[in-house]
Design a protein around this motif. Structure first.
Motif, PDB file in Angstrom:
ATOM      1  N   VAL A 161      19.046   4.706  19.701  1.00  0.00           N
ATOM      2  CA  VAL A 161      18.030   4.391  20.565  1.00  0.00           C
ATOM      3  C   VAL A 161      17.386   3.008  20.356  1.00  0.00           C
ATOM      4  O   VAL A 161      18.170   1.958  19.432  1.00  0.00           O
ATOM      5  CB  VAL A 161      16.470   5.173  20.286  1.00  0.00           C
ATOM      6  N   ASP A 162      17.273   1.945  21.116  1.00  0.00           N
ATOM      7  CA  ASP A 162      16.469   0.859  20.628  1.00  0.00           C
ATOM      8  C   ASP A 162      15.562   0.421  20.470  1.00  0.00           C
ATOM      9  O   ASP A 162      15.284  -0.706  19.714  1.00  0.00           O
ATOM     10  CB  ASP A 162      16.991  -0.059  22.490  1.00  0.00           C
ATOM     11  N   GLU A 163      14.276   1.685  20.789  1.00  0.00           N
ATOM     12  CA  GLU A 163      13.109   1.231  20.001  1.00  0.00           C
ATOM     13  C   GLU A 163      12.836   2.067  19.256  1.00  0.00           C
ATOM     14  O   GLU A 163      12.799   3.204  20.251  1.00  0.00           O
ATOM     15  CB  GLU A 163      12.247  -0.164  20.282  1.00  0.00           C
ATOM     16  N   ILE A 164      12.422   1.947  17.914  1.00  0.00           N
ATOM     17  CA  ILE A 164      11.009   3.444  17.812  1.00  0.00           C
ATOM     18  C   ILE A 164      10.173   3.439  17.991  1.00  0.00           C
ATOM     19  O   ILE A 164       9.465   2.538  17.164  1.00  0.00           O
ATOM     20  CB  ILE A 164      11.842   4.007  16.686  1.00  0.00           C
ATOM     21  N   LEU A 165       8.527   4.140  18.514  1.00  0.00           N
ATOM     22  CA  LEU A 165       7.596   3.882  18.113  1.00  0.00           C
ATOM     23  C   LEU A 165       6.807   5.220  18.097  1.00  0.00           C
ATOM     24  O   LEU A 165       7.198   6.362  18.168  1.00  0.00           O
ATOM     25  CB  LEU A 165       6.849   4.295  20.416  1.00  0.00           C
ATOM     26  N   VAL A 166       6.172   4.411  17.046  1.00  0.00           N
ATOM     27  CA  VAL A 166       5.798   5.787  15.984  1.00  0.00           C
ATOM     28  C   VAL A 166       4.338   5.616  16.540  1.00  0.00           C
ATOM     29  O   VAL A 166       3.262   4.858  16.092  1.00  0.00           O
ATOM     30  CB  VAL A 166       5.353   5.481  14.391  1.00  0.00           C
ATOM     31  N   ALA A 167       4.052   7.410  16.426  1.00  0.00           N
ATOM     32  CA  ALA A 167       2.171   7.042  17.250  1.00  0.00           C
ATOM     33  C   ALA A 167       2.146   8.526  16.702  1.00  0.00           C
ATOM     34  O   ALA A 167       1.904   9.905  16.994  1.00  0.00           O
ATOM     35  CB  ALA A 167       2.324   6.698  19.072  1.00  0.00           C
ATOM     36  N   THR A 168       1.928   8.626  15.101  1.00  0.00           N
ATOM     37  CA  THR A 168       1.279   9.567  13.841  1.00  0.00           C
ATOM     38  C   THR A 168       0.264   9.457  13.665  1.00  0.00           C
ATOM     39  O   THR A 168      -0.496  10.081  12.506  1.00  0.00           O
ATOM     40  CB  THR A 168       2.898   9.876  13.388  1.00  0.00           C
ATOM     41  N   GLY A 169      -0.595   8.923  14.047  1.00  0.00           N
ATOM     42  CA  GLY A 169      -2.323   8.467  13.826  1.00  0.00           C
ATOM     43  C   GLY A 169      -2.520   7.158  13.181  1.00  0.00           C
ATOM     44  O   GLY A 169      -1.618   5.839  12.365  1.00  0.00           O
ATOM     45  N   ARG A 170      -3.476   7.309  13.019  1.00  0.00           N
ATOM     46  CA  ARG A 170      -4.154   6.108  12.520  1.00  0.00           C
ATOM     47  C   ARG A 170      -5.273   6.349  11.220  1.00  0.00           C
ATOM     48  O   ARG A 170      -5.760   7.444  10.452  1.00  0.00           O
ATOM     49  CB  ARG A 170      -5.226   4.961  13.221  1.00  0.00           C
ATOM     50  N   ARG A 171      -5.203   5.434  10.555  1.00  0.00           N
ATOM     51  CA  ARG A 171      -5.421   5.529   9.009  1.00  0.00           C
ATOM     52  C   ARG A 171      -6.893   5.342   8.606  1.00  0.00           C
ATOM     53  O   ARG A 171      -6.788   3.640   9.388  1.00  0.00           O
ATOM     54  CB  ARG A 171      -4.956   5.409   7.754  1.00  0.00           C
ATOM     55  N   ALA A 172      -8.037   5.408   8.240  1.00  0.00           N
ATOM     56  CA  ALA A 172      -9.123   4.272   8.052  1.00  0.00           C
ATOM     57  C   ALA A 172      -8.527   2.975   7.504  1.00  0.00           C
ATOM     58  O   ALA A 172      -8.091   2.175   6.533  1.00  0.00           O
ATOM     59  CB  ALA A 172     -10.767   4.565   8.024  1.00  0.00           C
ATOM     60  N   ALA A 173      -9.088   1.600   7.865  1.00  0.00           N
ATOM     61  CA  ALA A 173      -9.096  -0.100   7.261  1.00  0.00           C
ATOM     62  C   ALA A 173      -9.455   0.050   6.009  1.00  0.00           C
ATOM     63  O   ALA A 173     -10.576  -1.122   6.446  1.00  0.00           O
ATOM     64  CB  ALA A 173      -8.942  -1.074   8.318  1.00  0.00           C
ATOM     65  N   THR A 174      -9.487   0.690   5.011  1.00  0.00           N
ATOM     66  CA  THR A 174     -10.418   0.366   3.780  1.00  0.00           C
ATOM     67  C   THR A 174     -10.098   0.327   2.255  1.00  0.00           C
ATOM     68  O   THR A 174     -10.771  -0.199   1.515  1.00  0.00           O
ATOM     69  CB  THR A 174     -11.216   2.280   3.674  1.00  0.00           C
ATOM     70  N   ALA A 175      -8.600  -0.129   2.389  1.00  0.00           N
ATOM     71  CA  ALA A 175      -8.118  -0.093   1.142  1.00  0.00           C
ATOM     72  C   ALA A 175      -8.347  -1.248   0.764  1.00  0.00           C
ATOM     73  O   ALA A 175      -7.730  -1.950  -0.813  1.00  0.00           O
ATOM     74  CB  ALA A 175      -6.096  -0.563   1.736  1.00  0.00           C
ATOM     75  N   ASP A 176      -8.352  -3.131   1.318  1.00  0.00           N
ATOM     76  CA  ASP A 176      -8.528  -3.886   0.700  1.00  0.00           C
ATOM     77  C   ASP A 176      -9.624  -4.431   1.287  1.00  0.00           C
ATOM     78  O   ASP A 176      -9.953  -6.201   1.445  1.00  0.00           O
ATOM     79  CB  ASP A 176      -7.617  -4.934   1.264  1.00  0.00           C
ATOM     80  N   VAL A 177     -11.016  -3.659   0.990  1.00  0.00           N
ATOM     81  CA  VAL A 177     -12.112  -4.195   1.355  1.00  0.00           C
ATOM     82  C   VAL A 177     -12.895  -4.421   0.375  1.00  0.00           C
ATOM     83  O   VAL A 177     -14.246  -4.068   0.157  1.00  0.00           O
ATOM     84  CB  VAL A 177     -12.659  -3.982   2.313  1.00  0.00           C
TER      85      VAL A 177
END
Length: 474
Positions: free
Chosen positions: A264-280
């Motif tokens: 393929v030419d590109e891979i789109l990863v769409a396997t979910g999202r994670r709360a942005a808490t790691a650096d707050v």
């Protein structure tokens, strides 16, 4: 720049903006900290640009169903130009102007909790270089940092520089061969958009049995049929085991668990999202840096002494939807203002009720998937006395007027004991405008006896409400 404010909001996405504007309108001083573009993920890399890409394809579907209209060639360059217009050319001057006009102060940089009511502002993207600044909140700090995409630990995947929603919605050159990993909302919407805009070979690799597994099963089945009819290949119960991209920007080889190899030419990863808490800085106030921030129904963070910290939107992990983040922001803002002024903080609008009932959601595929409340499986798992009714939307007079081959299905989940709706799902082209009536009925708990007197206009697709009630036995 003052270093003391009544309220400090970390994150200027939709939830943060709404909270800041509502609090400032009540007369409190507000600082808003944003490390990227004011307006957040939804405005530039998610909801708005994805729908701008999907809208022409939606209209094309409408045209093909109505005799007497001819579909011209899709001008991809104009579609992308319209997308750029909808995201203001990735310039947030308009959003910044709105924040400032609302009476809040915007600070460019990365906000991080330093201690009780203290926020350190570090230089961020687009901010002038310099030392950090420490702000203090008299009353509250609101976390509205959103979420980020999850990249699964597949060997070679990260090194292959896969696309996420940002690269997909910001596409400049549509890849001829596209591999999409995932079967959820982003995977389905962007597979349809990019395939329709010119990706000749589009393949979805789905770990589960089908698409859109969080909604009624028939919804995923109908979307899968539609994608397949358009030429999208769907591989259920399949995994990507290894990825190779020897040359940056070059061809990608994906090795699947079933033994197949894809180029393929590109891979789109769409396997979910994670709360942005790691650096707050959550650990600085006794919370876990690696999990969503737990909140009560006033959006106040649990486990923080003196109750000065709040979390709204994706960062609390309750409902990763823009409109629900904005709803939580309204609840949160009103509670903060009331508590700051010593006023009652338990009025009806100051507690989150919608999330426990079931938030409304539209998936803008063709057909659209529109759902609110509980699915049948959820309702049964929670112990309700459930009865369901379904109706083919193409059999409604208004549906037949939508064009040849118009198909759709509506489903209502009924609490038999109370005779109210627990959930409603519509799957059909253009069904999104039906959803709010269902949201009102489910949220308010309108009885079926009262719904019987809410007469739908003829000939509209909304007559499906009457047909559902008749099928139920009214």
């Amino acid at each position: 720049m003052p270093d003391v404010f009544d309220v400090i909001v970390i994150g200027a996405g939709p939830a943060g903006e709404v909270a800041a504007g509502r609090i400032a309108a009540a007369g409190l001083s507000v600082a808003v900290i944003e490390k990227e573009l004011a307006g957040g993920e939804c405005s530039y890399w998610a909801c708005i640009p994805s729908k701008a890409l999907l809208r022409p394809l939606d209209l094309a579907g409408e045209v093909t169903r109505v005799p007497g209209l001819a579909l011209g060639e899709l001008a991809v360059d104009k579609v992308l130009a319209r997308r750029d217009e909808m995201v203001s050319g990735y310039d947030d001057a308009g959003q910044v102007g709105w924040i400032e006009s609302a009476g809040a102060v915007l600070l460019r940089g990365k906000g991080r909790l330093k201690g009780p009511r203290e926020v350190e502002v570090l230089p961020g993207d687009g901010s002038p270089p310099g030392t950090s600044q420490t702000l203090t909140a008299r009353h509250a700090v609101v976390l509205a940092t959103g979420s980020g995409p999850v990249i699964p630990p597949i060997p070679g995947l990260a090194e292959a520089e896969p696309w996420t929603n940002r690269e997909a919605t910001g596409v400049r050159a549509v890849p001829r061969r596209l591999l999409v990993i995932g079967g959820g909302v982003v995977a389905c919407e962007m597979a349809q958009a990019l395939h329709g805009l010119g990706a000749e070979e589009t393949t979805l690799v789905v770990r589960g049995d089908g698409l859109l597994e969080r909604v009624e099963p028939y919804a995923g089945e109908m979307v899968a049929r539609s994608l397949a009819d358009q030429g999208v290949r769907i591989l259920p119960r399949e995994t990507v085991e290894r990825v190779e991209r020897p040359v940056p920007g070059g061809e990608i080889t994906a090795y699947l668990g079933g033994g197949e190899t894809l180029q393929v030419d590109e891979i789109l990863v769409a396997t979910g999202r994670r709360a942005a808490t790691a650096d707050v800085g959550l650990s600085a106030v006794g919370l876990d840096d690696h999990h969503p921030v737990g909140v009560d129904d006033s959006m106040r963070a649990t486990g923080v002494e003196e109750g000065w910290l709040y979390a709204i939107g994706d960062v609390n992990g309750i409902s990763l939807l823009t409109h629900m983040g904005k709803y939580q922001a309204r609840v949160c803002a009103d509670v903060i203002v009331a508590r700051a002024k010593g006023a009652p903080d338990d009025l009806p609008g100051m507690r989150d009720r919608a999330d426990s009932i079931g938030s409304p959601q539209v998936i803008f595929t063709d057909p659209q998937v529109c759902a609110v409340g509980r699915s049948e499986a959820q309702a049964r798992a929670e112990g309700f006395d459930v009865r369901t009714v379904e109706y083919e939307m193409g059999n409604v007079a208004g549906g037949s007027l939508m064009g040849v081959g118009y198909r759709g299905r509506a489903k209502a989940v009924v609490d038999e004991r109370r005779r109210v709706l627990l959930g409603v799902t519509f799957v059909a082209p253009g069904a999104s405008e039906l959803l709010h009536s269902a949201t009102v009925a489910v949220t308010v708990g309108v009885s079926l006896d009262d719904l019987w007197h809410a007469v739908p206009a003829f000939p509209t697709v909304s007559e499906v409400w009457l047909r559902l009630l008749e099928t139920y036995g009214m």
